[in-house]
Design a protein around this motif. Structure first.
Motif, PDB file in Angstrom:
ATOM      1  N   ALA A 331      29.147 119.208  25.097  1.00  0.00           N
ATOM      2  CA  ALA A 331      29.238 117.853  25.628  1.00  0.00           C
ATOM      3  C   ALA A 331      30.103 117.815  26.864  1.00  0.00           C
ATOM      4  O   ALA A 331      29.779 117.175  27.854  1.00  0.00           O
ATOM      5  N   THR A 350      30.869 109.429  21.515  1.00  0.00           N
ATOM      6  CA  THR A 350      29.704 109.378  22.408  1.00  0.00           C
ATOM      7  C   THR A 350      28.875 108.128  22.134  1.00  0.00           C
ATOM      8  O   THR A 350      28.658 107.755  20.981  1.00  0.00           O
ATOM      9  N   THR A 352      25.122 106.366  23.601  1.00  0.00           N
ATOM     10  CA  THR A 352      23.908 106.578  24.374  1.00  0.00           C
ATOM     11  C   THR A 352      23.304 105.232  24.738  1.00  0.00           C
ATOM     12  O   THR A 352      23.158 104.358  23.878  1.00  0.00           O
ATOM     13  N   THR A 469      24.244 109.320  28.349  1.00  0.00           N
ATOM     14  CA  THR A 469      25.257 109.386  27.307  1.00  0.00           C
ATOM     15  C   THR A 469      26.653 109.304  27.890  1.00  0.00           C
ATOM     16  O   THR A 469      26.970 109.975  28.859  1.00  0.00           O
ATOM     17  N   THR A 471      30.648 109.944  27.084  1.00  0.00           N
ATOM     18  CA  THR A 471      31.532 110.689  26.201  1.00  0.00           C
ATOM     19  C   THR A 471      32.973 110.365  26.535  1.00  0.00           C
ATOM     20  O   THR A 471      33.365 110.393  27.712  1.00  0.00           O
TER      21      THR A 471
END
Length: 474
Positions: A331, A350, A352, A469, A471
């Motif tokens: 990631a 995370t 999305t 995404t 993070t």
């Protein structure tokens, strides 16, 4: 003696009413009746504007008018219907002269007044306003100007490629939506607007798309989400006259139902409200609306570009702890521009775009609303973001009257108002990258701004554009 005569003349000028016509002088009054105020797409119908002429006095026994159209051409073929004592001579497509003979004047005279009306035939109207300018030869009157027509021909057109791929699962990105405005009317805030509607409520708009404008729309349009299926495009301020194009890119949908058989439709509504003054001095308002519908695209199964690699028995025996460590490292590689690792932290979070869930340290947590994108920034629902960052419920305070939320964590106090350009961190004002908004009855907060305000280093916040995404390591 001369002074006495001059004094008498001045006294008479003061006491004689202004509407009295002296012998040897005539007054000419003009008016335009039945102007094309309601013309659509250049269609004139059976009626025509009429020039009304009233001549008071005896000095004129014939006359000629010079008529110029700004925004249309004269239809001289229809002017053959005129009386034989009316002569039409043409100087150009939009420039003519009408001559009225002594016989015509005599036929239309009553006492001290000559009064008549003549229809004016025109064609090839431009989009927008057409004006008529009238001068008289020799000059017995001031030049006159009239609004001759208001035409809406060719206002809006929409282009959309129906070959977009609409996936049966997850997120789909629509084709670009191109709205062309060929009118010369200015774009006006509150009067010119566009509405994009998705026909199926089982598909939700998950982000505010990118928008570009050219011509009168350059740097003058923005998007707002009205609901999960309706996007509004609005004008910031009144523009100059001229044409323009709006292009909407990366409009993203998320399928929200399990069993669907067809792709949704997309409908673009283009609306313009025009207010203008008639020749009689009254205000007139017209609302023009065009509507175009397309299929969003081809409804297909999601393509899989990734093939699961063959694994050895040794790989299959990899411990859960090693798997988590490997996923964290991967990631980190994906979300930084330099493809370098994000700094280590205690938690990996995370989100999305479009997903109604988030993952915290490998565990999936369901949410009531998806992550969205607005003006290039990622936004998350207030409760989901706060809970994911470990903020206790009692440390989330929402004031419905002022539409302000306060978040308290680790000694930091963050206050942010819906649609505001600033937030307050421990009492100090800070500008936000994008305002907090209300979407689908939830307050959405800008992720990076809130995380930074709560003490999370900027290097620990990343975004992977390919997988959409976010993070956060904290």
């Amino acid at each position: 003696m001369k002074k006495l005569i001059l004094s008498l003349v001045l006294m008479l000028a003061v006491f004689i009413p202004s509407n009295v016509v002296f012998a040897g002088r005539s007054d000419v009054a003009l008016s335009l009746e039945d102007a094309y105020y309601e013309m659509t797409n250049g269609v004139t119908g059976d009626s025509y504007p009429t020039l009304n002429v009233k001549v008071t006095g005896d000095s004129l026994t014939s006359m000629a008018f010079h008529l110029v159209l700004d925004g249309a051409d004269w239809d001289t073929s229809k002017m053959s219907k005129y009386d034989s004592n009316v002569t039409v001579s043409r100087s150009g497509t939009s420039d003519i002269q009408l001559k009225f003979s002594k016989e015509f004047f005599k036929a239309n005279k009553s006492g001290n007044t000559t009064e008549f009306s003549i229809p004016l035939y025109a064609k090839n109207f431009c989009d927008g306003y057409t004006y008529l300018y009238v001068t008289e030869t020799p000059t017995y009157m001031d030049d006159a100007e009239f609004l001759f027509a208001s035409n809406t021909a060719g206002s809006f057109s929409v282009n959309y490629d129906e070959n977009a791929e609409i996936y049966k699962t997850g997120i789909s990105v629509l084709s670009d939506i191109k709205i062309s405005d060929s009118s010369n009317y200015p774009a006006v805030s509150g009067e010119t607007s566009f509405r994009i509607s998705i026909s199926d409520p089982n598909f939700a708009i998950v982000s505010i798309p990118d928008i570009e404008g050219t011509g009168k729309y350059e740097d003058n349009v923005y998007c707002e989400l009205e609901s999960s299926t309706v996007l509004n495009v609005k004008v910031k301020e009144e523009s100059e006259t001229g044409t323009g194009i709006i292009t909407i890119k990366n409009l993203t949908l998320n399928r929200t139902a399990e069993k669907l058989t067809t792709s949704p439709n997309i409908t673009v509504y283009s609306t313009r409200t025009i207010t203008f003054k008639t020749n009689e001095g009254t205000s007139k308002t017209r609302k023009i609306e065009d509507r175009t519908t397309y299929s969003c695209g081809e409804y297909i199964d999601r393509k899989s570009d990734l093939t699961a690699p063959e694994t050895s028995s040794a790989a299959e025996e990899t411990t859960a702890e090693e798997t988590v460590e490997e996923s964290e490292e991967t990631a980190g590689e994906e979300i930084t521009e330099e493809n370098s690792l994000l700094p280590e932290g205690e938690n990996v979070l995370t989100f999305t775009v479009g997903a109604e869930s988030y993952v915290i340290n490998g565990e999936t947590v369901e949410t009531s609303s998806p992550c969205i994108v607005s003006e290039g920034s990622t936004l998350l629902p207030l409760r989901a973001l706060s809970k994911a960052l470990g903020v206790a419920d009692e440390d989330i305070i929402y004031d419905a009257e002022t539409k302000t939320v306060v978040i308290i964590k680790d000694g930091n106090r963050v206050s942010i108002e819906q649609n505001g350009d600033y937030m307050y961190v421990n009492g100090k004002q800070q500008e936000v990258s994008t305002p907090a908004i209300n979407y689908n009855s939830c307050m959405y907060l800008p992720v990076r701004d809130i995380c930074s305000a709560l003490g999370i280093e900027d290097d620990n916040i990343g975004y992977d554009a390919e997988t959409k995404t976010v993070t956060v390591i904290f």
